[in-house]
Design an enzyme around this catalytic site. Sequence first.
Site, PDB file in Angstrom:
ATOM      1  N   TYR A  30       0.843  -1.211   0.000  1.00 29.51           N
ATOM      2  CA  TYR A  30       0.000   0.000   0.000  1.00 29.51           C
ATOM      3  C   TYR A  30       0.879   1.261   0.000  1.00 29.51           C
ATOM      4  O   TYR A  30       0.618   2.211  -0.754  1.00 29.51           O
ATOM      5  CB  TYR A  30      -0.886  -0.061   1.242  1.00 29.51           C
ATOM      6  N   LYS A  76       0.914   4.067  -2.858  1.00 30.92           N
ATOM      7  CA  LYS A  76       0.511   5.440  -2.531  1.00 30.92           C
ATOM      8  C   LYS A  76       1.664   6.422  -2.724  1.00 30.92           C
ATOM      9  O   LYS A  76       1.441   7.591  -3.072  1.00 30.92           O
ATOM     10  CB  LYS A  76      -0.038   5.496  -1.104  1.00 30.92           C
TER      11      LYS A  76
HETATM   12  P1  NAP Z   1     -13.540   2.027   1.174  1.00 36.64           P
HETATM   13  O1  NAP Z   1     -14.555   2.362   2.204  1.00 36.64           O
HETATM   14  O2  NAP Z   1     -12.973   0.653   1.156  1.00 36.64           O
HETATM   15  O3  NAP Z   1     -14.161   2.379  -0.266  1.00 36.64           O
HETATM   16  C1  NAP Z   1     -13.429   2.152  -1.432  1.00 36.64           C
HETATM   17  C2  NAP Z   1     -14.383   1.917  -2.599  1.00 36.64           C
HETATM   18  O4  NAP Z   1     -13.591   1.621  -3.759  1.00 36.64           O
HETATM   19  C3  NAP Z   1     -15.302   0.715  -2.377  1.00 36.64           C
HETATM   20  O5  NAP Z   1     -16.611   1.002  -2.802  1.00 36.64           O
HETATM   21  C4  NAP Z   1     -14.651  -0.347  -3.223  1.00 36.64           C
HETATM   22  O6  NAP Z   1     -15.553  -1.342  -3.663  1.00 36.64           O
HETATM   23  C5  NAP Z   1     -14.139   0.462  -4.379  1.00 36.64           C
HETATM   24  N1  NAP Z   1     -13.134  -0.272  -5.156  1.00 36.64           N
HETATM   25  C6  NAP Z   1     -12.261  -1.208  -4.705  1.00 36.64           C
HETATM   26  N2  NAP Z   1     -11.533  -1.681  -5.719  1.00 36.64           N
HETATM   27  C7  NAP Z   1     -11.957  -1.057  -6.839  1.00 36.64           C
HETATM   28  C8  NAP Z   1     -11.597  -1.157  -8.205  1.00 36.64           C
HETATM   29  N3  NAP Z   1     -10.650  -2.009  -8.615  1.00 36.64           N
HETATM   30  N4  NAP Z   1     -12.225  -0.365  -9.093  1.00 36.64           N
HETATM   31  C9  NAP Z   1     -13.198   0.480  -8.697  1.00 36.64           C
HETATM   32  N5  NAP Z   1     -13.598   0.601  -7.426  1.00 36.64           N
HETATM   33  C10 NAP Z   1     -12.977  -0.154  -6.495  1.00 36.64           C
HETATM   34  O7  NAP Z   1     -12.281   2.990   1.255  1.00 36.64           O
HETATM   35  P2  NAP Z   1     -12.134   4.488   1.803  1.00 36.64           P
HETATM   36  O8  NAP Z   1     -11.692   4.401   3.207  1.00 36.64           O
HETATM   37  O9  NAP Z   1     -13.314   5.290   1.450  1.00 36.64           O
HETATM   38  O10 NAP Z   1     -10.862   4.951   0.958  1.00 36.64           O
HETATM   39  C11 NAP Z   1     -10.959   5.690  -0.238  1.00 36.64           C
HETATM   40  C12 NAP Z   1      -9.559   6.071  -0.692  1.00 36.64           C
HETATM   41  O11 NAP Z   1      -8.906   6.805   0.348  1.00 36.64           O
HETATM   42  C13 NAP Z   1      -8.659   4.874  -1.000  1.00 36.64           C
HETATM   43  O12 NAP Z   1      -7.808   5.172  -2.077  1.00 36.64           O
HETATM   44  C14 NAP Z   1      -7.848   4.737   0.278  1.00 36.64           C
HETATM   45  O13 NAP Z   1      -6.607   4.106   0.040  1.00 36.64           O
HETATM   46  C15 NAP Z   1      -7.680   6.185   0.657  1.00 36.64           C
HETATM   47  N6  NAP Z   1      -7.389   6.394   2.074  1.00 36.64           N
HETATM   48  C16 NAP Z   1      -8.306   6.075   3.033  1.00 36.64           C
HETATM   49  C17 NAP Z   1      -7.991   6.316   4.367  1.00 36.64           C
HETATM   50  C18 NAP Z   1      -8.948   6.045   5.479  1.00 36.64           C
HETATM   51  O14 NAP Z   1      -8.575   6.291   6.640  1.00 36.64           O
HETATM   52  N7  NAP Z   1     -10.144   5.560   5.235  1.00 36.64           N
HETATM   53  C19 NAP Z   1      -6.751   6.845   4.697  1.00 36.64           C
HETATM   54  C20 NAP Z   1      -5.842   7.132   3.692  1.00 36.64           C
HETATM   55  C21 NAP Z   1      -6.173   6.913   2.389  1.00 36.64           C
HETATM   56  P3  NAP Z   1     -15.671  -2.731  -2.830  1.00 36.64           P
HETATM   57  O15 NAP Z   1     -16.218  -2.374  -1.513  1.00 36.64           O
HETATM   58  O16 NAP Z   1     -16.622  -3.574  -3.611  1.00 36.64           O
HETATM   59  O17 NAP Z   1     -14.285  -3.288  -2.750  1.00 36.64           O
END
Ligand code: NAP
Length: 245
Positions: free
Chosen positions: A153, A157
């Site tokens: 990851y 990133k």
């Molecule tokens: P999340 O709740 O897991 O939501 C991610 C969404 O992306 C889900 O709907 C997922 O679908 C979808 N997805 C996964 N693989 C995909 C693909 N190959 N093509 C299209 N869509 C896909 O994640 P989040 O926490 O909202 O995170 C969103 C972004 O922020 C990510 O890039 C994550 O790395 C970044 N981020 C998050 C945090 C945090 O604290 N939450 C911190 C730093 C960075 P499925 O559910 O069906 O897999």
Amino acid sequence: MRLKDKKAAVTGAARGIGRAIALKLAREGADVIVADINLEGVQKVAEEIKNMGRKAVDLKVDVSIKEEAEKIINTAKDELGRLDILVNNAGINRDAMLHKMSDEDWEKVLAVDLTGVFFCTRAAAKLMRDQGYGRIINISSASWMGNIGQANYSAAKAGVVGFSKTAARELARKGITVNVICPGFIDTEMTRAVPDKVRAKIMEKIPMGEVGKPEDVANAVAFLASDEARYITGAIIDVGGGMVL
Ligand code: NAP
């Protein structure tokens, strides 16, 4: 209404941060392509956007597959007429200590979190160059600087940061900005899966002492997508309550 009549696309928009971004852009006046591997999720988000009086198109795509990623940009062109704003938000994690990390966990995370950003951005760049305008916002993570258990990851990133800074330079004279947002620890399904012991350790690293909301990230995206940010490109904005891993 800072984004009145702008045309946007958000990946990973079915839930969490991507959903909050899509809703915020719509609230600011944009029409939005909501793309995700989870069709049912984006259909609901598209309904919410339509209820605000904006256009929305839901798309089932896996951003790590080139043709599907390109479909997002083609749909924006065909159904909305152009694409002003691209938010590369889709991402996954498959955490494991390096000595236990499988080839599959490495490849899957790189494919979605980095190659997916490349596929979508390359296609958008072609269209935005012709338009002479664009805002590309890539969601990286505080983990890009390194985090135990996240070699895959962190690599992806960090790749997003280098990729974005290069794209920003290449596109700067074409009216296109490219910026990165690094969320810290945001309350979504991704972080709700973190075990309590690990969560407690992470909380110690957040000076503001609270978990972020998806809307905190969405607000930063809306700013970077707006004309207020016209002179900002190649920047990294941390949205993490001061968190340093
Ligand atoms: P999340 O709740 O897991 O939501 C991610 C969404 O992306 C889900 O709907 C997922 O679908 C979808 N997805 C996964 N693989 C995909 C693909 N190959 N093509 C299209 N869509 C896909 O994640 P989040 O926490 O909202 O995170 C969103 C972004 O922020 C990510 O890039 C994550 O790395 C970044 N981020 C998050 C945090 C945090 O604290 N939450 C911190 C730093 C960075 P499925 O559910 O069906 O897999």
